[in-house]
Motif scaffolding. Structure first.
Motif, short mmCIF file in Angstrom:
data_model
loop_
_atom_site.label_atom_id
_atom_site.label_comp_id
_atom_site.label_asym_id
_atom_site.label_seq_id
_atom_site.Cartn_x
_atom_site.Cartn_y
_atom_site.Cartn_z
N LEU A 44 0.86 -1.18 0.13
CA LEU A 44 0.12 0.13 0.16
C LEU A 44 0.81 1.27 0.10
O LEU A 44 0.47 2.24 -0.77
CB LEU A 44 -0.87 -0.03 1.35
N ALA A 45 1.80 1.04 0.80
CA ALA A 45 2.60 2.15 1.01
C ALA A 45 3.51 2.73 -0.58
O ALA A 45 3.50 3.80 -0.97
CB ALA A 45 4.00 2.20 2.21
N ARG A 46 3.83 1.65 -0.72
CA ARG A 46 4.57 1.88 -2.37
C ARG A 46 3.72 2.49 -3.39
O ARG A 46 4.07 3.25 -4.04
CB ARG A 46 5.15 0.47 -2.66
N ILE A 47 2.46 1.75 -3.49
CA ILE A 47 1.49 2.37 -4.55
C ILE A 47 1.19 3.70 -4.39
O ILE A 47 1.00 4.53 -5.23
CB ILE A 47 0.28 1.30 -4.67
N ASN B 190 2.97 11.94 2.09
CA ASN B 190 2.79 11.98 3.77
C ASN B 190 2.21 10.41 4.18
O ASN B 190 1.19 10.52 4.82
CB ASN B 190 1.63 12.87 4.12
N VAL B 191 3.11 9.47 3.94
CA VAL B 191 2.71 8.16 4.22
C VAL B 191 3.87 7.58 5.19
O VAL B 191 4.98 7.58 4.81
CB VAL B 191 2.79 7.28 2.92
N ILE C 183 10.30 -3.04 0.75
CA ILE C 183 11.01 -2.12 1.83
C ILE C 183 11.86 -1.07 1.01
O ILE C 183 11.78 0.04 1.01
CB ILE C 183 11.91 -2.84 2.77
N ASP C 184 12.82 -1.64 -0.02
CA ASP C 184 13.71 -0.95 -0.77
C ASP C 184 13.13 -0.07 -1.61
O ASP C 184 14.00 0.93 -2.32
CB ASP C 184 14.83 -1.82 -1.26
N THR D 38 10.23 6.09 5.43
CA THR D 38 8.58 5.88 5.38
C THR D 38 8.34 4.88 6.43
O THR D 38 7.42 5.09 7.18
CB THR D 38 8.45 5.25 4.05
N ILE D 39 9.18 4.18 6.90
CA ILE D 39 9.03 3.07 7.89
C ILE D 39 9.53 3.51 9.11
O ILE D 39 10.79 3.71 9.33
CB ILE D 39 9.46 1.83 7.48
N ARG D 40 8.66 3.68 10.25
CA ARG D 40 9.25 3.85 11.64
C ARG D 40 9.45 2.34 12.39
O ARG D 40 8.40 2.02 12.93
CB ARG D 40 8.41 4.64 12.50
N TRP D 41 10.51 1.78 12.39
CA TRP D 41 10.81 0.53 12.77
C TRP D 41 10.68 0.69 14.38
O TRP D 41 11.26 1.71 14.87
CB TRP D 41 12.26 0.09 12.55
#
Ligand SMILES: Cc1cc2nc3c(=O)[nH]c(=O)nc-3n(C[C@H](O)[C@H](O)[C@H](O)COP(=O)(O)OP(=O)(O)OC[C@H]3O[C@@H](n4cnc5c(N)ncnc54)[C@H](O)[C@@H]3O)c2cc1C
Length: 475
Positions: free
Chosen positions: A27-30, A38-39, A132-133, A139-142
């Motif tokens: 979803l984030a990628r698309i 703002n994702v 992820i890459d 974008t990702i808050r690990w």
């Protein structure tokens, strides 16, 4: 029609996606490829390799692969994918081979049909890395866990949402919970709220898997035990790990082949699956009550002698062929016990209607993937439907007809998802019965595969005729 320009309504939409599994990442990628700026993806694992990601997944043309096409990642996927992973042998417990399927030689997309008839395999870790890459950095808050979700008291017309997160948790369950502003799920907030960050969102998407906490904001329904438990076994170096019971199969790799070896009898089954890097994964399944794996003799808690664990698992397959049992004996890695849970077939939710005359909601929460419809793995559809959901949600959010109408876009997306997933969840549930609970298993599975093959062959043949006709007419 899509909005791809900088004027897209996606541009300013604040989207928080909870969970960096295949659904959330797709979803984030698309959304990002369509202009969303703002994702944020919130993931409680501290990094991408924090825990083993599991085995191999086959991506279907119309769902998983379609989502990767929408994400602009299909060509990269095909470089990693293993089309030959579609090979399949089905045997009974005596290792009589009742059905054998070998994917086309050489394997891979056909010159005429492309990937239309393929379901190539990819390791879950590779799929996750690919996604992820592809995301914008940051974008990702690990290592971040959602503590609660509330409507902003200052916000107009039911929004935006405030997501309070606790960053840098080590792992696992911190006792945090998602909570609707009206306190519907009734769970208490942690006593100590210090150190929590506030994130604002117009759209919250729960992609937090089978045990989703976001789900409690929309429905009280929880997954129930499917009746199947299994031991998850991984064998490294399968092509050099020797077997001795059959001269035809000198190694684990030779026995399993390039794809999947399925062996079944009423109440139990072994699924051995080729993964990348010369690994083989074996799921040793049992139709048993939920407590089975917790019983002292079956629990693996504190048992570090892998040979003894292997011997115990093999003993749960009485009268099985020594060739199949040798697969289990070849294991040298720790084994993970797992129970399969599923949401009810046709699971859905609804929202209280907005009051007549009031403005549509300006902020929404929805669910995608296992959070919305976790099902057993026995039709190989979970990840495919999860990724199809993400593609569909991104489409609904970017279609011009819903421009500026977040509530309509989300409600229409959910309606389409419920309709698409219900028959698939039913098929999955029927497959579980066919695999493990019918007296004539694995004959029932073999018959289904033969029917499927005839249909597949006919479709390919007819499509070939159409292509030939068009080609012939033009030349
Ligand atoms: C043994 C097994 C075999 C399977 N085989 C297949 C197969 O062959 N084909 C197939 O299509 N499907 C298969 N599936 C199903 C498939 O794995 C799932 O359907 C798919 O992973 C769903 O993706 P998801 O992104 O919705 O959820 P998940 O993959 O579960 O991802 C959820 C993410 O959310 C994170 N998370 C959870 N809670 C929080 C929180 N509170 N805060 C922040 N992050 C959180 C998790 O850490 C995780 O990263 C199988 C499943 C199992 C168990």
């Amino acid at each position: 029609m899509f909005f791809h320009s900088k004027h897209s309504s996606l541009l300013s939409l604040r989207v928080i996606i909870i969970g960096a599994g295949p659904a959330g990442l797709t979803l984030a990628r698309i959304l990002q490829t369509r202009g969303a700026e703002n994702v944020t993806v919130i993931e409680r694992d501290v990094d991408r390799y924090h825990r083993p990601q599991g085995g191999s997944l086959d991506l279907h043309n119309e769902s998983g692969q379609a989502a990767l096409r929408a994400a602009g990642l299909h060509a990269e996927f095909m470089k990693l994918a293993r089309p030959e992973g579609e090979d399949m042998k089905i045997t009974d417990k005596h290792f009589s081979i009742l059905h054998s399927e070998v994917s086309t030689t050489p394997p891979g997309p056909s010159p005429i049909f492309g990937t239309m008839f393929t379901r190539p395999e990819i390791d879950r870790t590779q799929l996750r890395d690919l996604l992820i890459d592809s995301l914008e950095p940051g974008t990702i808050r690990w290592g971040t866990e959602v503590v609660d979700i509330m409507e902003d008291p200052q916000g107009a017309s039911a929004g935006p949402y405030v997501v309070r997160v606790r960053p840098k948790v080590a792992s696992g369950d911190s006792g945090a919970t998602a909570r609707a502003s009206d306190g519907r799920d009734g769970l208490a907030l942690p006593q100590d709220n210090s150190g929590l960050e506030h994130l604002y969102a117009d759209l919250i998407v729960g992609t937090d898997g089978a045990w989703s906490r976001t789900r409690s904001l929309l429905t009280p329904v929880k997954p129930t035990y499917s009746g199947i438990s299994f031991y998850d076994i991984t064998i490294d170096n399968a092509d050099t790990t020797p077997l001795t019971s059959s001269p035809d199969y000198p190694t684990v790799g030779a026995l399993v082949g390039r794809g999947m070896l399925i062996s079944l009898e009423h109440g139990r089954g072994m699924f051995a699956q080729r993964n990348s890097g010369g690994r083989v994964r074996i799921y040793a399944n049992f139709a048993v009550p939920a407590e089975f794996l917790d019983m002292p003799e079956n629990s693996l808690e504190g048992k570090s002698d892998i040979k003894a664990v292997n011997a115990h698992i093999a003993s749960l397959f009485p009268d099985w062929s020594p060739t199949l049992l040798e697969l289990i004996a070849a294991n040298t890695n720790p084994v993970t016990p797992r129970k399969i849970y599923a949401l009810p077939v046709g699971h859905s939710w609804s929202r209280p209607p907005t009051q007549p005359g009031s403005a549509p909601r300006a902020a929404m929460i929805t669910l995608v993937g296992d959070a919305a419809h976790v099902m057993s793995p026995f039709a190989g559809e979970g990840v495919n439907q999860a990724m199809a959901d993400s593609m569909s949600l991104a489409d609904h959010l970017s279609w011009a007809k819903y421009d500026g109408q977040l509530e309509r876009a989300v409600v229409e997306f959910e309606r389409a998802m419920f309709q698409r997933v219900e028959p698939i969840a039913r098929e999955t549930s029927d497959n579980l019965v066919m695999f493990f609970l019918t007296e004539d298993t694995p004959r029932s599975l073999v018959n289904m595969m033969k029917q499927y093959e005839s249909w597949w062959f006919l479709t390919k043949y007819m499509a070939g005729k159409v292509v030939q006709g068009v080609f012939g007419a033009k030349h």
